[in-house]
Design an enzyme around this catalytic site. Structure first.
Site, PDB file in Angstrom:
ATOM      1  N   THR A   1      -8.683  -1.556   1.805  1.00  0.00           N
ATOM      2  CA  THR A   1      -8.277  -2.042   0.490  1.00  0.00           C
ATOM      3  C   THR A   1      -8.591  -3.532   0.388  1.00  0.00           C
ATOM      4  O   THR A   1      -9.197  -4.117   1.292  1.00  0.00           O
ATOM      5  CB  THR A   1      -6.798  -1.650   0.197  1.00  0.00           C
ATOM      6  OG1 THR A   1      -6.514  -1.990  -1.157  1.00  0.00           O
ATOM      7  CG2 THR A   1      -5.811  -2.319   1.129  1.00  0.00           C
TER       8      THR A   1
ATOM      9  N   ASP B   1     -13.311   6.336  -4.344  1.00  0.00           N
ATOM     10  CA  ASP B   1     -12.611   5.945  -5.573  1.00  0.00           C
ATOM     11  C   ASP B   1     -13.189   6.672  -6.799  1.00  0.00           C
ATOM     12  O   ASP B   1     -12.448   7.073  -7.696  1.00  0.00           O
ATOM     13  CB  ASP B   1     -12.694   4.426  -5.787  1.00  0.00           C
ATOM     14  CG  ASP B   1     -11.661   3.671  -4.960  1.00  0.00           C
ATOM     15  OD1 ASP B   1     -10.629   4.263  -4.583  1.00  0.00           O
ATOM     16  OD2 ASP B   1     -11.882   2.474  -4.675  1.00  0.00           O
TER      17      ASP B   1
ATOM     18  N   SER C   1       0.814  -1.223   0.000  1.00  0.00           N
ATOM     19  CA  SER C   1       0.000   0.000   0.000  1.00  0.00           C
ATOM     20  C   SER C   1       0.845   1.270   0.000  1.00  0.00           C
ATOM     21  O   SER C   1       1.795   1.411   0.772  1.00  0.00           O
ATOM     22  CB  SER C   1      -0.920   0.030   1.220  1.00  0.00           C
ATOM     23  OG  SER C   1      -1.607   1.271   1.258  1.00  0.00           O
TER      24      SER C   1
ATOM     25  N   GLY D   1      -3.018   6.342 -13.822  1.00  0.00           N
ATOM     26  CA  GLY D   1      -3.831   5.996 -12.650  1.00  0.00           C
ATOM     27  C   GLY D   1      -3.353   6.605 -11.340  1.00  0.00           C
ATOM     28  O   GLY D   1      -4.082   6.561 -10.337  1.00  0.00           O
TER      29      GLY D   1
ATOM     30  N   LYS E   1     -13.213  -4.375   0.881  1.00  0.00           N
ATOM     31  CA  LYS E   1     -14.097  -3.249   0.520  1.00  0.00           C
ATOM     32  C   LYS E   1     -15.580  -3.626   0.526  1.00  0.00           C
ATOM     33  O   LYS E   1     -16.409  -2.842   0.968  1.00  0.00           O
ATOM     34  CB  LYS E   1     -13.711  -2.693  -0.862  1.00  0.00           C
ATOM     35  CG  LYS E   1     -12.384  -1.945  -0.878  1.00  0.00           C
ATOM     36  CD  LYS E   1     -12.131  -1.330  -2.237  1.00  0.00           C
ATOM     37  CE  LYS E   1     -10.826  -0.584  -2.281  1.00  0.00           C
ATOM     38  NZ  LYS E   1     -10.599   0.115  -3.549  1.00  0.00           N
TER      39      LYS E   1
ATOM     40  N   GLY F   1     -13.391  -4.173 -17.750  1.00  0.00           N
ATOM     41  CA  GLY F   1     -13.370  -4.706 -16.392  1.00  0.00           C
ATOM     42  C   GLY F   1     -14.706  -4.457 -15.708  1.00  0.00           C
ATOM     43  O   GLY F   1     -15.466  -3.559 -16.107  1.00  0.00           O
ATOM     44  N   ALA F   2     -14.997  -5.266 -14.699  1.00  0.00           N
ATOM     45  CA  ALA F   2     -16.273  -5.122 -13.986  1.00  0.00           C
ATOM     46  C   ALA F   2     -16.092  -5.386 -12.497  1.00  0.00           C
ATOM     47  O   ALA F   2     -16.998  -5.858 -11.820  1.00  0.00           O
ATOM     48  CB  ALA F   2     -17.309  -6.068 -14.583  1.00  0.00           C
ATOM     49  N   GLY F   3     -14.902  -5.105 -11.977  1.00  0.00           N
ATOM     50  CA  GLY F   3     -14.631  -5.273 -10.549  1.00  0.00           C
ATOM     51  C   GLY F   3     -14.977  -4.003  -9.783  1.00  0.00           C
ATOM     52  O   GLY F   3     -15.737  -3.143 -10.259  1.00  0.00           O
TER      53      GLY F   3
ATOM     54  N   TYR G   1      -1.277   1.856 -12.110  1.00  0.00           N
ATOM     55  CA  TYR G   1      -0.263   2.908 -11.962  1.00  0.00           C
ATOM     56  C   TYR G   1       1.138   2.364 -11.722  1.00  0.00           C
ATOM     57  O   TYR G   1       2.070   3.123 -11.494  1.00  0.00           O
ATOM     58  CB  TYR G   1      -0.653   3.906 -10.858  1.00  0.00           C
ATOM     59  CG  TYR G   1      -0.974   3.256  -9.542  1.00  0.00           C
ATOM     60  CD1 TYR G   1       0.037   2.864  -8.672  1.00  0.00           C
ATOM     61  CD2 TYR G   1      -2.287   3.004  -9.185  1.00  0.00           C
ATOM     62  CE1 TYR G   1      -0.267   2.241  -7.477  1.00  0.00           C
ATOM     63  CE2 TYR G   1      -2.604   2.388  -7.989  1.00  0.00           C
ATOM     64  CZ  TYR G   1      -1.592   2.006  -7.142  1.00  0.00           C
ATOM     65  OH  TYR G   1      -1.880   1.383  -5.958  1.00  0.00           O
TER      66      TYR G   1
ATOM     67  N   ASN H   1     -14.332   2.227   0.801  1.00  0.00           N
ATOM     68  CA  ASN H   1     -12.864   2.298   0.846  1.00  0.00           C
ATOM     69  C   ASN H   1     -12.357   3.254   1.925  1.00  0.00           C
ATOM     70  O   ASN H   1     -11.152   3.366   2.138  1.00  0.00           O
ATOM     71  CB  ASN H   1     -12.281   2.685  -0.532  1.00  0.00           C
ATOM     72  CG  ASN H   1     -12.419   4.158  -0.834  1.00  0.00           C
ATOM     73  OD1 ASN H   1     -13.302   4.830  -0.298  1.00  0.00           O
ATOM     74  ND2 ASN H   1     -11.559   4.675  -1.668  1.00  0.00           N
TER      75      ASN H   1
HETATM   76  P1  NAP Z   1     -11.181  -6.534  -8.761  1.00  0.00           P
HETATM   77  O1  NAP Z   1     -12.456  -6.101  -8.149  1.00  0.00           O
HETATM   78  O2  NAP Z   1     -10.519  -7.774  -8.312  1.00  0.00           O
HETATM   79  O3  NAP Z   1     -11.450  -6.637 -10.362  1.00  0.00           O
HETATM   80  C1  NAP Z   1     -10.434  -7.115 -11.212  1.00  0.00           C
HETATM   81  C2  NAP Z   1     -10.869  -6.933 -12.660  1.00  0.00           C
HETATM   82  O4  NAP Z   1      -9.750  -7.291 -13.497  1.00  0.00           O
HETATM   83  C3  NAP Z   1     -12.027  -7.839 -13.074  1.00  0.00           C
HETATM   84  O5  NAP Z   1     -12.794  -7.185 -14.037  1.00  0.00           O
HETATM   85  C4  NAP Z   1     -11.286  -9.040 -13.656  1.00  0.00           C
HETATM   86  O6  NAP Z   1     -12.043  -9.777 -14.587  1.00  0.00           O
HETATM   87  C5  NAP Z   1     -10.159  -8.333 -14.380  1.00  0.00           C
HETATM   88  N1  NAP Z   1      -9.033  -9.225 -14.634  1.00  0.00           N
HETATM   89  C6  NAP Z   1      -8.101  -9.660 -13.744  1.00  0.00           C
HETATM   90  N2  NAP Z   1      -7.217 -10.473 -14.351  1.00  0.00           N
HETATM   91  C7  NAP Z   1      -7.617 -10.565 -15.663  1.00  0.00           C
HETATM   92  C8  NAP Z   1      -7.111 -11.263 -16.791  1.00  0.00           C
HETATM   93  N3  NAP Z   1      -6.027 -12.041 -16.715  1.00  0.00           N
HETATM   94  N4  NAP Z   1      -7.741 -11.105 -17.973  1.00  0.00           N
HETATM   95  C9  NAP Z   1      -8.841 -10.319 -18.063  1.00  0.00           C
HETATM   96  N5  NAP Z   1      -9.362  -9.642 -17.032  1.00  0.00           N
HETATM   97  C10 NAP Z   1      -8.762  -9.757 -15.839  1.00  0.00           C
HETATM   98  O7  NAP Z   1     -10.058  -5.397  -8.628  1.00  0.00           O
HETATM   99  P2  NAP Z   1     -10.264  -3.800  -8.604  1.00  0.00           P
HETATM  100  O8  NAP Z   1     -10.292  -3.335  -7.213  1.00  0.00           O
HETATM  101  O9  NAP Z   1     -11.402  -3.463  -9.504  1.00  0.00           O
HETATM  102  O10 NAP Z   1      -8.881  -3.304  -9.230  1.00  0.00           O
HETATM  103  C11 NAP Z   1      -8.592  -3.497 -10.587  1.00  0.00           C
HETATM  104  C12 NAP Z   1      -7.343  -2.708 -10.985  1.00  0.00           C
HETATM  105  O11 NAP Z   1      -7.565  -1.319 -10.790  1.00  0.00           O
HETATM  106  C13 NAP Z   1      -6.094  -3.074 -10.168  1.00  0.00           C
HETATM  107  O12 NAP Z   1      -4.981  -3.083 -11.050  1.00  0.00           O
HETATM  108  C14 NAP Z   1      -5.966  -1.933  -9.187  1.00  0.00           C
HETATM  109  O13 NAP Z   1      -4.622  -1.687  -8.809  1.00  0.00           O
HETATM  110  C15 NAP Z   1      -6.501  -0.774 -10.024  1.00  0.00           C
HETATM  111  N6  NAP Z   1      -7.034   0.291  -9.169  1.00  0.00           N
HETATM  112  C16 NAP Z   1      -6.437   1.506  -9.233  1.00  0.00           C
HETATM  113  C17 NAP Z   1      -6.892   2.533  -8.441  1.00  0.00           C
HETATM  114  C18 NAP Z   1      -6.216   3.869  -8.526  1.00  0.00           C
HETATM  115  O14 NAP Z   1      -6.369   4.657  -7.592  1.00  0.00           O
HETATM  116  N7  NAP Z   1      -5.512   4.174  -9.601  1.00  0.00           N
HETATM  117  C19 NAP Z   1      -7.986   2.330  -7.576  1.00  0.00           C
HETATM  118  C20 NAP Z   1      -8.589   1.067  -7.541  1.00  0.00           C
HETATM  119  C21 NAP Z   1      -8.092   0.044  -8.345  1.00  0.00           C
HETATM  120  P3  NAP Z   1     -12.905 -11.050 -14.094  1.00  0.00           P
HETATM  121  O15 NAP Z   1     -14.159 -10.513 -13.514  1.00  0.00           O
HETATM  122  O16 NAP Z   1     -13.119 -11.825 -15.337  1.00  0.00           O
HETATM  123  O17 NAP Z   1     -12.064 -11.787 -13.084  1.00  0.00           O
END
Ligand code: NAP
Length: 289
Positions: free
Chosen positions: A73, A114, A26, A256, A77, A140-142, A235, A98
Site C-alpha cells: 500500500t 486493484d 490498513s 468503495g 506501489k 482523479g489521476a492517481g 469507503y 499492490n
Molecule cells: P494517490 O495516487 O495519492 O492519488 C490521489 C488523487 O486524489 C490525485 O488525483 C489527487 O490529485 C487527488 N486529490 C487529493 N487531494 C485532493 C484535493 N484536496 N483536491 C482535489 N484532488 C485531490 O492516491 P490513490 O492511491 O489513487 O487513492 C485515492 C483514493 O482512492 C483514496 O481515498 C484511497 O483510499 C481510495 N482507494 C480506494 C480503494 C478501494 O479499494 N476502495 C483502492 C485504492 C484507493 P492531484 O494529482 O492534484 O494531487
C-alpha cells in the site's frame, strides 16, 4: 522455526502480510484473517510498517523469512513496480504493484489487483451495467484512477474522460494509456458540467470525501442522465456526500468497500492456495471494524 521450513506447506505456518508507511489504518489483516479462519488455513497475515528507505532490505528479509508474498500500500506501489522480476499484465499497464507473490526460487512476481477489485465490484453491484455504452468520467489521476481506467479499457468501454486537480497528471495518464485505447481524453478540473449529460458512469478516485478531507464538489451529479452510476472509491465513510447526493438524484450508486474486498482475492488465492469468497458476513465484519 528454521526459515527454510516456513516455505513448505506441511504443518508450517504460511506467511503473508501488508506493507506500507504508515500501516496502522490498513483493513487488509481483517479480510485475510477472516478467510484464514474460514478456510482453516494454517497461515498468518501480518501488518508491517516499512519506511521508504527500508523497502529494499525489508524485501530481502521477507524472502529469507519464508513469506509467500505481501500486499503493498501507499507509498510503495510504484517503487515495488521496479523491484520485482516479473509483472502480471495489469501491473505492467498500470505501472504499480499492490500484490507480490514469492516464487519457489525466491523470485518476485508483481501483480496489480486493484482494477480487478474495481470492476468486479461494479459488475456485482450493478449486474445490468453495459460496458459498450459506458461513457465514464474519472475524477482523479492517481494510482486508483490508473487501476480503474485500466479495468474499464479491458472491458472496452465507449469513452473515458479524466479530470484532475493537477492537470499535468491527467495528461500523463492519458498519454500512458493511449497505447491501449483511443477513447481517453482529459477535461479541465471544475469544467465537467458540459460532459455531465453524456456521463453514464462517474467515478471518484480522489481522496476527497474521505473522513477528515473536504467533500468532492458534487454539482455535476444533478446533470447526469437517468440511470447513470456514481461510484466512489472512498469507503470511509461508506456513504459519502457524493453518493448521498447521487441517491437523492435517483441515480445508481456503488460504494468503495467492495473494491477493497475483491482486490484481496487474487493475493489470498496465490499465497494460501484457496480462492476465497467475498460474503455478506465478511462485509459486515469489515464495516463494523
Ligand atoms: P494517490 O495516487 O495519492 O492519488 C490521489 C488523487 O486524489 C490525485 O488525483 C489527487 O490529485 C487527488 N486529490 C487529493 N487531494 C485532493 C484535493 N484536496 N483536491 C482535489 N484532488 C485531490 O492516491 P490513490 O492511491 O489513487 O487513492 C485515492 C483514493 O482512492 C483514496 O481515498 C484511497 O483510499 C481510495 N482507494 C480506494 C480503494 C478501494 O479499494 N476502495 C483502492 C485504492 C484507493 P492531484 O494529482 O492534484 O494531487
Amino acid at each position: 522455526m528454521a526459515e527454510s521450513e516456513q516455505r513448505t506447506d506441511g504443518d508450517t505456518v504460511l506467511r503473508a502480510g501488508v506493507i506500507g508507511w504508515p500501516i496502522e489504518h490498513s483493513k487488509s489483516p481483517i479480510i485475510h484473517g477472516y478467510w484464514l479462519e474460514r478456510y482453516g488455513v494454517n497461515g498468518r497475515y501480518d501488518k508491517i510498517a516499512v519506511s521508504p528507505d527500508q523497502l529494499d532490505t525489508s524485501i530481502t528479509d521477507f524472502i529469507a523469512q519464508g513469506y509467500r508474498g505481501w500486499n503493498v500500500t501507499l507509498p510503495h506501489k510504484e517503487t515495488m513496480f521496479g523491484l520485482v522480476s516479473d509483472l502480471d499484465p495489469a501491473a505492467q499497464r498500470i505501472r504499480a504493484v499492490n500484490t507480490v507473490v514469492v516464487g519457489q526460487d525466491g523470485a518476485l512476481t508483481g501483480m496489480n489487483t486493484d482494477g480487478y477489485g474495481f470492476i468486479t465490484n461494479l459488475m456485482q453491484s450493478i449486474p445490468a451495467w453495459q460496458p459498450q455504452t459506458c461513457q465514464a468520467l474519472i475524477i482523479g489521476a492517481g494510482g486508483a484512477a490508473r487501476a480503474a481506467i485500466d479495468a474499464l479499457i479491458q472491458q472496452n468501454v465507449k469513452k473515458i474522460w479524466v479530470t484532475n486537480r493537477t492537470a499535468e497528471k491527467a495528461d500523463a495518464l492519458v498519454q500512458d494509456f493511449a497505447q491501449y485505447a483511443s477513447c481517453l481524453s482529459t477535461v479541465a478540473w471544475g469544467k465537467t458540467a458540459d460532459i455531465a449529460a453524456q456521463t453514464t458512469l462517474l467515478v471518484n478516485t480522489t481522496s476527497l470525501g474521505m473522513v477528515g478531507q473536504p467533500a468532492l464538489n458534487v454539482e455535476d451529479v444533478q446533470f447526469l442522465p437517468e440511470g447513470a452510476i456514481v461510484y466512489d472509491l472512498v469507503y470511509a465513510p461508506l456513504q459519502t456526500e457524493l453518493l448521498q447526493t447521487a441517491r437523492a438524484c435517483g441515480l445508481q450508486t456503488v460504494t468503495g468497500i467492495g473494491m477493497l474486498l475483491h482486490q484481496a482475492v487474487p493475493g489470498f488465492s496465490a499465497w494460501f492456495g484457496q480462492k476465497p469468497e467475498v460474503t455478506e458476513d465478511l462485509l459486515q465484519k469489515l464495516l463494523s471494524s
